[in-house]
Write a protein that holds these residues in place. Sequence first.
Motif, PDB file in Angstrom:
ATOM      1  N   LEU A  78       0.835  -1.207   0.000  1.00 24.21           N
ATOM      2  CA  LEU A  78       0.000   0.000   0.000  1.00 24.21           C
ATOM      3  C   LEU A  78       0.870   1.258   0.000  1.00 24.21           C
ATOM      4  O   LEU A  78       0.539   2.255  -0.654  1.00 24.21           O
ATOM      5  N   LEU A  79       1.969   1.209   0.728  1.00 27.31           N
ATOM      6  CA  LEU A  79       2.888   2.351   0.742  1.00 27.31           C
ATOM      7  C   LEU A  79       3.522   2.556  -0.633  1.00 27.31           C
ATOM      8  O   LEU A  79       3.686   3.695  -1.092  1.00 27.31           O
ATOM      9  N   GLN A  80       3.870   1.467  -1.299  1.00 31.51           N
ATOM     10  CA  GLN A  80       4.447   1.574  -2.639  1.00 31.51           C
ATOM     11  C   GLN A  80       3.432   2.163  -3.619  1.00 31.51           C
ATOM     12  O   GLN A  80       3.781   3.000  -4.463  1.00 31.51           O
ATOM     13  N   SER A  81       2.180   1.746  -3.493  1.00 29.46           N
ATOM     14  CA  SER A  81       1.130   2.301  -4.342  1.00 29.46           C
ATOM     15  C   SER A  81       0.948   3.792  -4.055  1.00 29.46           C
ATOM     16  O   SER A  81       0.746   4.596  -4.974  1.00 29.46           O
ATOM     17  N   SER A  82       1.038   4.136  -2.785  1.00 31.91           N
ATOM     18  CA  SER A  82       0.904   5.539  -2.395  1.00 31.91           C
ATOM     19  C   SER A  82       1.999   6.398  -3.012  1.00 31.91           C
ATOM     20  O   SER A  82       1.757   7.517  -3.465  1.00 31.91           O
ATOM     21  N   ASP A  83       3.219   5.867  -3.035  1.00 37.71           N
ATOM     22  CA  ASP A  83       4.327   6.592  -3.649  1.00 37.71           C
ATOM     23  C   ASP A  83       4.046   6.866  -5.124  1.00 37.71           C
ATOM     24  O   ASP A  83       4.354   7.956  -5.639  1.00 37.71           O
ATOM     25  N   LYS A  84       3.473   5.896  -5.806  1.00 33.54           N
ATOM     26  CA  LYS A  84       3.153   6.067  -7.227  1.00 33.54           C
ATOM     27  C   LYS A  84       2.098   7.157  -7.420  1.00 33.54           C
ATOM     28  O   LYS A  84       2.199   7.972  -8.343  1.00 33.54           O
TER      29      LYS A  84
ATOM     30  N   SER B 262     -11.881  -8.375  10.607  1.00 28.09           N
ATOM     31  CA  SER B 262     -10.711  -9.235  10.807  1.00 28.09           C
ATOM     32  C   SER B 262      -9.691  -8.916   9.717  1.00 28.09           C
ATOM     33  O   SER B 262     -10.009  -8.265   8.719  1.00 28.09           O
ATOM     34  N   TYR B 263      -8.482  -9.404   9.923  1.00 23.38           N
ATOM     35  CA  TYR B 263      -7.425  -9.170   8.933  1.00 23.38           C
ATOM     36  C   TYR B 263      -7.816  -9.774   7.580  1.00 23.38           C
ATOM     37  O   TYR B 263      -7.641  -9.146   6.530  1.00 23.38           O
ATOM     38  N   THR B 264      -8.360 -10.988   7.590  1.00 20.44           N
ATOM     39  CA  THR B 264      -8.746 -11.663   6.346  1.00 20.44           C
ATOM     40  C   THR B 264      -9.804 -10.870   5.600  1.00 20.44           C
ATOM     41  O   THR B 264      -9.717 -10.683   4.380  1.00 20.44           O
ATOM     42  N   GLU B 265     -10.806 -10.387   6.329  1.00 18.75           N
ATOM     43  CA  GLU B 265     -11.865  -9.589   5.704  1.00 18.75           C
ATOM     44  C   GLU B 265     -11.320  -8.272   5.160  1.00 18.75           C
ATOM     45  O   GLU B 265     -11.711  -7.830   4.070  1.00 18.75           O
ATOM     46  N   LEU B 266     -10.411  -7.657   5.892  1.00 22.02           N
ATOM     47  CA  LEU B 266      -9.836  -6.385   5.448  1.00 22.02           C
ATOM     48  C   LEU B 266      -8.955  -6.571   4.222  1.00 22.02           C
ATOM     49  O   LEU B 266      -8.906  -5.692   3.347  1.00 22.02           O
ATOM     50  N   MET B 267      -8.270  -7.688   4.137  1.00 20.40           N
ATOM     51  CA  MET B 267      -7.469  -7.966   2.942  1.00 20.40           C
ATOM     52  C   MET B 267      -8.373  -8.100   1.717  1.00 20.40           C
ATOM     53  O   MET B 267      -8.035  -7.621   0.627  1.00 20.40           O
ATOM     54  N   GLU B 268      -9.504  -8.746   1.900  1.00 24.54           N
ATOM     55  CA  GLU B 268     -10.475  -8.871   0.808  1.00 24.54           C
ATOM     56  C   GLU B 268     -10.938  -7.482   0.373  1.00 24.54           C
ATOM     57  O   GLU B 268     -11.017  -7.185  -0.833  1.00 24.54           O
ATOM     58  N   GLU B 269     -11.211  -6.637   1.332  1.00 27.11           N
ATOM     59  CA  GLU B 269     -11.679  -5.287   1.027  1.00 27.11           C
ATOM     60  C   GLU B 269     -10.568  -4.422   0.420  1.00 27.11           C
ATOM     61  O   GLU B 269     -10.843  -3.536  -0.393  1.00 27.11           O
ATOM     62  N   THR B 270      -9.333  -4.690   0.812  1.00 30.37           N
ATOM     63  CA  THR B 270      -8.216  -3.922   0.263  1.00 30.37           C
ATOM     64  C   THR B 270      -8.066  -4.198  -1.229  1.00 30.37           C
ATOM     65  O   THR B 270      -7.802  -3.283  -2.025  1.00 30.37           O
ATOM     66  N   CYS B 271      -8.230  -5.450  -1.632  1.00 25.42           N
ATOM     67  CA  CYS B 271      -8.181  -5.787  -3.060  1.00 25.42           C
ATOM     68  C   CYS B 271      -9.304  -5.078  -3.805  1.00 25.42           C
ATOM     69  O   CYS B 271      -9.109  -4.544  -4.904  1.00 25.42           O
ATOM     70  N   HIS B 272     -10.485  -5.066  -3.197  1.00 26.16           N
ATOM     71  CA  HIS B 272     -11.620  -4.373  -3.811  1.00 26.16           C
ATOM     72  C   HIS B 272     -11.373  -2.868  -3.848  1.00 26.16           C
ATOM     73  O   HIS B 272     -11.802  -2.189  -4.792  1.00 26.16           O
ATOM     74  N   LEU B 273     -10.675  -2.348  -2.848  1.00 24.20           N
ATOM     75  CA  LEU B 273     -10.368  -0.924  -2.800  1.00 24.20           C
ATOM     76  C   LEU B 273      -9.584  -0.495  -4.046  1.00 24.20           C
ATOM     77  O   LEU B 273      -9.888   0.533  -4.652  1.00 24.20           O
ATOM     78  N   TYR B 274      -8.570  -1.265  -4.404  1.00 29.37           N
ATOM     79  CA  TYR B 274      -7.790  -0.940  -5.601  1.00 29.37           C
ATOM     80  C   TYR B 274      -8.708  -0.798  -6.811  1.00 29.37           C
ATOM     81  O   TYR B 274      -8.599   0.153  -7.594  1.00 29.37           O
TER      82      TYR B 274
ATOM     83  N   ASN C 171      -2.938  -1.390 -11.154  1.00 32.73           N
ATOM     84  CA  ASN C 171      -3.489  -2.706 -11.463  1.00 32.73           C
ATOM     85  C   ASN C 171      -2.466  -3.802 -11.176  1.00 32.73           C
ATOM     86  O   ASN C 171      -2.817  -4.884 -10.676  1.00 32.73           O
ATOM     87  N   GLN C 172      -1.205  -3.527 -11.472  1.00 31.21           N
ATOM     88  CA  GLN C 172      -0.151  -4.494 -11.144  1.00 31.21           C
ATOM     89  C   GLN C 172      -0.057  -4.691  -9.633  1.00 31.21           C
ATOM     90  O   GLN C 172       0.127  -5.808  -9.139  1.00 31.21           O
ATOM     91  N   ASP C 173      -0.200  -3.589  -8.895  1.00 30.33           N
ATOM     92  CA  ASP C 173      -0.163  -3.682  -7.428  1.00 30.33           C
ATOM     93  C   ASP C 173      -1.363  -4.453  -6.903  1.00 30.33           C
ATOM     94  O   ASP C 173      -1.251  -5.207  -5.932  1.00 30.33           O
ATOM     95  N   MET C 174      -2.528  -4.256  -7.531  1.00 29.67           N
ATOM     96  CA  MET C 174      -3.715  -4.994  -7.099  1.00 29.67           C
ATOM     97  C   MET C 174      -3.502  -6.501  -7.277  1.00 29.67           C
ATOM     98  O   MET C 174      -3.885  -7.303  -6.410  1.00 29.67           O
ATOM     99  N   LYS C 175      -2.887  -6.889  -8.374  1.00 33.25           N
ATOM    100  CA  LYS C 175      -2.613  -8.310  -8.610  1.00 33.25           C
ATOM    101  C   LYS C 175      -1.657  -8.859  -7.549  1.00 33.25           C
ATOM    102  O   LYS C 175      -1.823  -9.997  -7.080  1.00 33.25           O
ATOM    103  N   ARG C 176      -0.686  -8.059  -7.177  1.00 40.34           N
ATOM    104  CA  ARG C 176       0.256  -8.470  -6.119  1.00 40.34           C
ATOM    105  C   ARG C 176      -0.476  -8.586  -4.785  1.00 40.34           C
ATOM    106  O   ARG C 176      -0.194  -9.505  -3.992  1.00 40.34           O
ATOM    107  N   MET C 177      -1.409  -7.660  -4.543  1.00 43.38           N
ATOM    108  CA  MET C 177      -2.174  -7.712  -3.293  1.00 43.38           C
ATOM    109  C   MET C 177      -3.042  -8.962  -3.257  1.00 43.38           C
ATOM    110  O   MET C 177      -3.182  -9.606  -2.196  1.00 43.38           O
ATOM    111  N   GLU C 178      -3.599  -9.321  -4.385  1.00 42.51           N
ATOM    112  CA  GLU C 178      -4.430 -10.540  -4.446  1.00 42.51           C
ATOM    113  C   GLU C 178      -3.606 -11.786  -4.148  1.00 42.51           C
ATOM    114  O   GLU C 178      -4.111 -12.741  -3.554  1.00 42.51           O
TER     115      GLU C 178
END
Length: 204
Positions: A72-78, A122-134, A194-201
């Motif tokens: 997320l920090l790397q995406s923020s830098d971009k 939970s962490y698992t639920e938030l990770m799911e939402e983070t992918c959707h966030l992208y 989009n590349q970062d989203m794939k990495r997050m997934e």
Amino acid sequence: MMKEEQPNEEDVLLGVVSHVLSFTLGEFCKYGYLLAFEKDLSDLKGLVDAASMYENDYEVLEGVKDPAVQLLLQSSDKVFNCSKTYLMINSLDEFEVMTNEEFNQHASNNYHFYVDQPLGQSYTELMEETCHLYFSLMHMIYHTCCQLDLGRIDLPDELFDDFYTGFLDVIDGCGTPTEDKNIKLLYDLLFELNQDMKRMEELR
């Protein structure tokens, strides 16, 4: 007394872009803290509101070892670099742009149309939402690109017939080439996110 000349829609949209990118930074920061509160910064959970932590508070996240937070920090830098480049190539004053309420309101309309608020407990639920966030943030930025392309704040209904296909083409790097310097800059950002989203997934 002469009335002050109102900016046209194209000029307004130039300012809207900066606010859209600012909203994007804010979301990446917020989700970084939400994920960190589940692990590295668990002592702060319930004491600090992640939504109140904006891009100036990235320093704390830099010490978090979670790969998802670091991504997320790397995406923020971009996004940050894109924003600075955008202001420079358009000779825009950052303070004037970011304090303009009209620009903020139109960007806010785009933001609220595409971006949901986090509900994960939970962490698992938030990770799911983070992918959707992208995906949501990229949709918001692409919508803004369409506004720039047409020079219109209100997009015509017929544009949405092929909106999703056009969006997918752009984030995959195979969209219709453009000579517009601003749209090209944002298209490049969308491809990188989009590349970062794939990495997050993959981290999910």
